[in-house]
Design a protein around this motif. Structure first.
Motif, short mmCIF file in Angstrom:
data_model
loop_
_atom_site.label_atom_id
_atom_site.label_comp_id
_atom_site.label_asym_id
_atom_site.label_seq_id
_atom_site.Cartn_x
_atom_site.Cartn_y
_atom_site.Cartn_z
N TYR A 218 0.84 -1.19 0.00
CA TYR A 218 0.00 0.00 0.00
C TYR A 218 0.88 1.25 0.00
CZ TYR A 218 -3.94 3.07 1.07
OH TYR A 218 -4.90 4.05 1.00
N ARG A 219 0.60 2.17 -0.93
CA ARG A 219 1.34 3.43 -1.00
C ARG A 219 0.35 4.61 -1.01
NH1 ARG A 219 6.62 2.88 -2.93
NH2 ARG A 219 6.85 5.03 -2.18
N HIS A 220 0.69 5.65 -0.27
CA HIS A 220 -0.10 6.88 -0.23
C HIS A 220 0.36 7.80 -1.36
CE1 HIS A 220 -1.63 5.78 3.77
NE2 HIS A 220 -0.38 5.41 4.06
N ARG A 221 -0.60 8.29 -2.18
CA ARG A 221 -0.24 9.19 -3.28
C ARG A 221 -1.11 10.46 -3.25
NH1 ARG A 221 1.39 6.96 -9.11
NH2 ARG A 221 -0.82 6.55 -9.39
N PRO A 222 -0.83 11.40 -2.35
CA PRO A 222 -1.53 12.68 -2.42
C PRO A 222 -1.10 13.45 -3.67
CG PRO A 222 0.21 12.78 -0.79
CD PRO A 222 0.14 11.35 -1.25
N PHE A 223 -1.99 14.25 -4.23
CA PHE A 223 -1.65 14.97 -5.46
C PHE A 223 -2.29 16.35 -5.47
CE2 PHE A 223 -5.31 12.23 -6.29
CZ PHE A 223 -6.23 13.07 -6.91
N ILE A 224 -1.66 17.23 -6.24
CA ILE A 224 -2.18 18.58 -6.45
C ILE A 224 -1.88 18.95 -7.90
CG2 ILE A 224 -0.01 19.67 -5.68
CD1 ILE A 224 -1.73 21.96 -4.57
N GLY A 225 -2.79 19.70 -8.53
CA GLY A 225 -2.58 20.02 -9.93
C GLY A 225 -3.40 21.21 -10.39
N MET B 235 2.82 14.68 -7.46
CA MET B 235 2.53 13.67 -6.44
C MET B 235 3.78 13.49 -5.57
SD MET B 235 0.51 10.55 -8.33
CE MET B 235 -1.28 10.53 -8.35
N ILE B 236 3.60 13.54 -4.27
CA ILE B 236 4.69 13.26 -3.32
C ILE B 236 4.30 11.98 -2.58
CG2 ILE B 236 6.09 14.12 -1.44
CD1 ILE B 236 6.32 15.75 -3.99
N VAL B 237 5.05 10.91 -2.82
CA VAL B 237 4.67 9.58 -2.35
C VAL B 237 5.62 9.14 -1.24
CG1 VAL B 237 4.13 7.23 -3.06
CG2 VAL B 237 3.94 9.09 -4.73
N PRO B 238 5.17 9.10 0.02
CA PRO B 238 6.05 8.64 1.11
C PRO B 238 6.48 7.19 0.89
CG PRO B 238 4.09 9.73 1.98
CD PRO B 238 3.84 9.53 0.51
#
Length: 302
Positions: free
Chosen positions: A246-253, A268-271
């Protein structure tokens, strides 16, 4: 479907086939050699490094999974869009799981190309399909998605649009790697008009990415004929599915529309991955690192 839509699909398919055909004759720096993740003990028995495989699959899944590159509003009943998205993606190229599983020289930034077609349906439903290619490799993903805009259209009021979306992809062209990804996301956006012909839509969202990966049967001694050179020690091994990554992918655009031309920018900044897997009672760590993904999207609205 109107003839121009069919023509657009035909051109996109032709471009994909040319790219795929040109990449099959060579192995690039990101092409995988999973047998190199095996280690040999003093008796000659080969075992795979499950943590390295899980970490590699975690970062590769982030690279190859489809990106939204779109705000919350749907295209509408008669809407259709076609886009090409170029992304710069970072990876942990200095870690052993990348160096050992490739030719040893993958770059820190891996570019990808995503081709996506989108079709609006009623009411507030949108579907799409496409493909993603990792440059410097023979790897592709075939993907699709569905989106439901549960609140949209209030562009004259300071009320954001809200959408839910599900996406999936299947990896092809990767030797011995069997990978499927699925994701869900929620996004909010709002349209701002600039003059009479341009609108700008900022958006923000969160995506949860799920990755399932395993390998085929791997041979640590591919140059040895086991029928002629019989040995009691097995040189073949396999990486089993250790459970969902499982990976978190918050995004803004931002998306800009000039008449029928759409231009999008997304980050996208993916921890790094933290979820451990398990194989036969043994914990398998995901040591993937922080990844960044920056995308420029160019497309047409019909």
């Amino acid at each position: 479907m109107p003839r121009r839509f069919l023509s657009s699909f035909a051109l996109a398919a032709l471009g994909l086939s040319l790219l795929l055909g040109s990449s099959e004759a060579w192995a690039g720096p990101y092409d995988l050699r999973l047998s190199q993740l095996g280690t040999t003990d003093p008796s000659g028995m080969v075992t795979g490094n499950d943590s390295d495989f899980r970490s590699l699959a975690s970062e590769l899944g982030v690279l190859m999974a489809p990106k939204p590159v779109d705000p919350a509003d749907s295209l509408g009943l008669s809407g259709f869009a076609l886009s090409a998205d170029i992304s710069l993606n970072t990876l942990s190229n200095g870690k052993d799981f990348w160096k050992n599983a490739t030719r040893g020289d993958p770059g820190k930034v891996a570019p990808t190309l995503q081709i996506m077609g989108r079709k609006g349906l009623w009411p507030g439903i949108e579907v799409g399909a496409g493909a993603t290619h990792l440059f410097g490799s023979r790897m592709w993903t075939i993907s699709g998605y569905g989106k439901v805009a549960i609140h949209e259209g209030f562009h004259h009021l300071p009320i954001p649009s809200i959408a839910l979306r599900g996406m999936f992809s299947r990896l092809v062209g990767a030797e011995d790697m069997n990978m499927t990804t699925g994701s869900f996301d929620i996004s909010i956006s709002h349209v701002f008009g600039i003059g009479k012909t341009v609108n700008m839509t900022p958006y923000v969202g969160y995506q949860g990415l799920m990755i399932l990966a395993r390998s085929g049967v791997l041979d640590a001694t591919p140059t040895t004929d086991e029928y002629l050179d019989k040995s009691p020690v097995l040189s073949e091994f396999v990486f089993k599915d250790a459970g969902m990554i499982y990976r978190h992918r918050p995004f803004i655009g931002f998306r800009f529309i000039f008449s029928v031309l759409r231009v999008g920018l997304e980050a996208m900044i993916v921890p790094g991955g933290k979820r451990q897997g398990e194989i036969e009672g043994n914990k398998v760590a995901d040591t993937s690192g922080l990844q960044q993904q920056y995308t420029l999207s160019l497309g047409l609205d019909f």
